[in-house]
Every structure is written in C-alpha cells, then in structure tokens.
Design a protein around this motif. Structure first.
Motif, mmCIF file in Angstrom:
data_model
loop_
_atom_site.group_PDB
_atom_site.id
_atom_site.type_symbol
_atom_site.label_atom_id
_atom_site.label_comp_id
_atom_site.label_asym_id
_atom_site.label_seq_id
_atom_site.Cartn_x
_atom_site.Cartn_y
_atom_site.Cartn_z
ATOM 1 N N ASN A 1 -2.392 11.046 -0.146
ATOM 2 C CA ASN A 1 -1.893 10.337 -1.325
ATOM 3 C C ASN A 1 -1.829 11.207 -2.577
ATOM 4 O O ASN A 1 -1.571 10.713 -3.663
ATOM 5 C CB ASN A 1 -2.743 9.090 -1.604
ATOM 6 C CG ASN A 1 -2.320 7.926 -0.710
ATOM 7 O OD1 ASN A 1 -1.266 7.986 -0.091
ATOM 8 N ND2 ASN A 1 -3.136 6.905 -0.630
ATOM 9 N N TYR B 1 -9.385 -6.637 -3.759
ATOM 10 C CA TYR B 1 -8.036 -6.770 -3.208
ATOM 11 C C TYR B 1 -7.540 -8.216 -3.306
ATOM 12 O O TYR B 1 -6.377 -8.463 -3.643
ATOM 13 C CB TYR B 1 -8.029 -6.283 -1.760
ATOM 14 C CG TYR B 1 -6.654 -6.265 -1.124
ATOM 15 C CD1 TYR B 1 -5.672 -5.393 -1.584
ATOM 16 C CD2 TYR B 1 -6.329 -7.111 -0.062
ATOM 17 C CE1 TYR B 1 -4.409 -5.360 -1.014
ATOM 18 C CE2 TYR B 1 -5.069 -7.093 0.514
ATOM 19 C CZ TYR B 1 -4.117 -6.214 0.036
ATOM 20 O OH TYR B 1 -2.857 -6.188 0.598
ATOM 21 N N GLU C 1 0.859 -1.190 0.000
ATOM 22 C CA GLU C 1 0.000 0.000 0.000
ATOM 23 C C GLU C 1 0.887 1.228 0.000
ATOM 24 O O GLU C 1 1.815 1.342 0.793
ATOM 25 C CB GLU C 1 -0.932 0.012 1.224
ATOM 26 C CG GLU C 1 -1.873 1.189 1.153
ATOM 27 C CD GLU C 1 -3.010 1.158 2.183
ATOM 28 O OE1 GLU C 1 -3.677 2.184 2.311
ATOM 29 O OE2 GLU C 1 -3.213 0.121 2.830
ATOM 30 N N ASP D 1 -4.933 4.066 -1.852
ATOM 31 C CA ASP D 1 -6.241 4.352 -1.246
ATOM 32 C C ASP D 1 -6.650 5.763 -1.659
ATOM 33 O O ASP D 1 -6.057 6.745 -1.216
ATOM 34 C CB ASP D 1 -6.132 4.240 0.277
ATOM 35 C CG ASP D 1 -7.463 4.518 0.979
ATOM 36 O OD1 ASP D 1 -8.461 4.744 0.266
ATOM 37 O OD2 ASP D 1 -7.494 4.504 2.217
ATOM 38 N N LEU E 1 -0.995 -0.561 -4.099
ATOM 39 C CA LEU E 1 -2.383 -0.180 -3.832
ATOM 40 C C LEU E 1 -2.398 1.286 -3.417
ATOM 41 O O LEU E 1 -1.614 1.699 -2.556
ATOM 42 C CB LEU E 1 -2.941 -1.045 -2.690
ATOM 43 C CG LEU E 1 -4.265 -0.609 -2.063
ATOM 44 C CD1 LEU E 1 -5.423 -0.809 -3.039
ATOM 45 C CD2 LEU E 1 -4.529 -1.377 -0.777
ATOM 46 N N ASN F 1 2.160 4.709 0.836
ATOM 47 C CA ASN F 1 2.037 5.810 1.796
ATOM 48 C C ASN F 1 3.418 6.431 1.948
ATOM 49 O O ASN F 1 4.372 6.008 1.290
ATOM 50 C CB ASN F 1 1.464 5.329 3.140
ATOM 51 C CG ASN F 1 2.304 4.211 3.738
ATOM 52 O OD1 ASN F 1 3.536 4.256 3.708
ATOM 53 N ND2 ASN F 1 1.638 3.192 4.269
ATOM 54 N N THR G 1 -10.385 2.174 0.096
ATOM 55 C CA THR G 1 -10.268 0.897 0.819
ATOM 56 C C THR G 1 -11.482 0.630 1.721
ATOM 57 O O THR G 1 -11.591 -0.441 2.295
ATOM 58 C CB THR G 1 -8.985 0.847 1.679
ATOM 59 O OG1 THR G 1 -8.987 1.978 2.541
ATOM 60 C CG2 THR G 1 -7.738 0.869 0.826
#
Length: 329
Positions: A246, A220, A187, A240, A238, A189, A211
């Motif tokens: 993001n 997912y 994910e 979100d 991934l 970040n 998400t």
C-alpha cells in the motif's frame, strides 16, 4: 492501462460492425498528430471522443468507460433511447434480475425535467441497465408514490432517491449511482484502485489502520455507518497500514507519515488534505468531520517534512511546513 483500453475499444468496434455499421471507430496516435491533439485539447491518455453528424465541433467525451460491453452500451444510448420503457411488473423484474445492478425511474408522467435528467444520467452510466415507467400498476407494486429513482443490487432495492423537478443535477445522480459499483467502504489495493478513481467522486475519506488490530472491527463498523450517510458525496476508502504493497497510496495522495488509526479527507481536484481533529473513530466524530468538510468549515492539514538541520546555514533559508509560520510570520 492504455493497452487494455485499446483492446476493449477494438472489441467493441468488432461487435458493432454488423449491428450498427453507421458507427465508425478510429484510433489516432497523437504523438505524430500534434495539430489534432491541439485542436481537440487532448490532455490525458487514452481519451475517447464521439463525433456526431459529421461535425468536428464539440465532440462528446466518453469518460470512465473501460470495457467493450460498456463502450457498446454507451454508444447505443447516445444514438438511441438511453432507457428501456417498462409497461409491466414482469418487464421491471426482468431488468432488475438481469444484472448485478439496475436502476429504475418511476414517474407520474414521462414528460418533465426529472425524466430528462434521468435519461441523460443513463447515457453516462453504461455499466448498468436503466428502465423507466409511468405505469400506475408498476409504481404501486414497488410502493412508489412520488417521482423516484430506485437502485437495485442483486434484485433487492438498496437506495431510493426522490426526483423533484428542476432540483436534480445529472452529475450528482451519476456520482451517486456509480458509487454502487463499489462497496460502501472500499479497501484500497492494486485491483480496486482503478475502480476507485473511475467513480467521479472527487472527495475521498481514508481510514488508515492495521486491519489485524483488536479495535479494528469496532472502528470499521463505525466507518461503515458514516459511509451510508454520505454516499455519492464522499467516497469511503480503507487503507490497511500493515499491507506493504500500500506504499503507493501514500505517494498518490501526497501523504508522508500517518499515526494510526487516522482519518483524512482529500479533494482529488485541489489535492487539499484535511485531518480529522478527533482521535477516536466514532460515528459521531466521523459524521461531524464529513459535514464540516462539505460545509467548507474543515481546517486544511499541511503535512510537512522534518526541518533540515542546516536550514539556517546559508543566506537563503530552507522552509518546510513545520517552520514556515514561525519564520515567515
């Protein structure tokens, strides 16, 4: 950051001072040393180069190494053996359980091309221990019959790669092994972004989705299933879209707007951007998309800003992706 890397570099120098006094560490500020910057073709910062036997010709680039412990391992593997020779199952188990990750090469004999490629790969992946063995007992204990590389995570084998003489490529092996420092799907970040770009896989697939949506879990799971098949070739990320922080990912990947859920493949070297043609995020659609991309058959996606209202007002017309084809062709 440069500051962090500089501190880790200094820490490695301190630790190696007594252990390996032959290895000298130095730091150069190239803003005041333009000649050196030009001579060694320094394009990005920080750059770490390793000079061998007093020669300034062809220093070795030390890429993607960020921690003191990895610097130390990298240097030691350049100046001595890059892997531990394993003679017993106990020895193998000790290496496998010493760290989160471990890589073991099982070979019929220790003098062939595969062993050479394996040892070269070990030099460039200092984040994890590497061992190799030609012991029949050790190979039998792990059920190995051919020359094979096994990756262990938390003591359990998570990947095996048959090593065929002359068929393996060091870079491909390195990419594959380094992907195990990340989850199957990572994910995006602020914390993971550095790790994502440290792994030398230039093809990234991104799933943009909130998400907390009802369909998220099913999507997912499909995404993870496809990820297992393309490990080392395409990195699965991934994003979100509900996470306000993001915004940077859109900027980084030159993506303007996205209807969610959406799947894009990006090549970091060329900045080429491909959109999955199917709307549904099924395992089948994902695999087909990844395969067509790797086969060079995927269609390039040109994101475009809206056509400006006054594009036609002056003798020089304003063209964007959305009106380029129509006006020019």
């Amino acid at each position: 950051s440069s500051q962090n890397l500089s501190e880790e570099f200094a820490e490695a120098a301190r630790q190696l001072k007594n252990e390996a006094p032959r290895i000298q560490f130095g730091k150069i500020d190239v803003t005041h040393n333009h000649d050196l910057r030009k001579e060694f073709n320094i394009q990005e910062f920080p750059t770490v180069k390793f000079f061998v036997d007093g020669s300034r010709e062809d220093p070795i680039d030390c890429k993607g190494v960020r921690q003191a412990s990895a610097f130390i391992t990298w240097v030691k593997r350049r100046t001595g053996p890059s892997t531990v020779l394993i003679n017993s199952t106990d020895q193998a188990e000790a290496i496998i359980h010493a760290d989160d990750l471990a890589v073991i090469g099982f070979f019929k004999e220790l003098h062939n091309d595969s062993v050479e490629v394996f040892c070269e790969t070990a030099r460039d992946v200092p984040e994890m221990p590497f061992g190799m063995t030609a012991s029949e007992d050790v190979c039998a204990n792990y059920g190995i019959q051919k020359n094979t590389l096994l990756v262990f995570k938390k003591g359990k084998p998570v990947h095996n790669e048959v090593l065929e003489d002359g068929r393996q490529n060091k870079l491909d092996l390195m990419r594959l092994i380094k992907t195990f420092t990340l989850d199957l799907v990572t994910e995006y970040n602020l914390e993971t972004s550095v790790k994502i770009f440290d792994v030398p896989v230039e093809n990234h697939i991104l799933l943009f989705t909130p998400t907390n949506s009802e369909t998220f879990n099913a999507i997912y799971e499909n995404y993870k299933s496809a990820a297992a098949e393309f490990r080392g070739k395409i990195m699965f990320v991934l994003v979100d879209t509900n996470e306000a922080r993001n915004g940077g990912v859109f900027e980084y990947f030159h993506i303007r707007e996205v209807d969610v859920p959406a799947v894009r493949i990006l090549n970091l070297t060329s900045n080429a951007n491909y959109k999955m043609p199917a709307d549904e995020v099924t395992v089948e659609n994902l695999k087909e998309f990844c395969q067509s991309y790797l086969n060079g058959k995927a269609k390039l996606h040109l994101s475009s800003e809206e056509i400006p209202e006054d594009w036609d007002k002056t003798p020089v017309k304003v063209l964007v992706g959305k009106n380029f084809n129509k006006i020019v062709f």
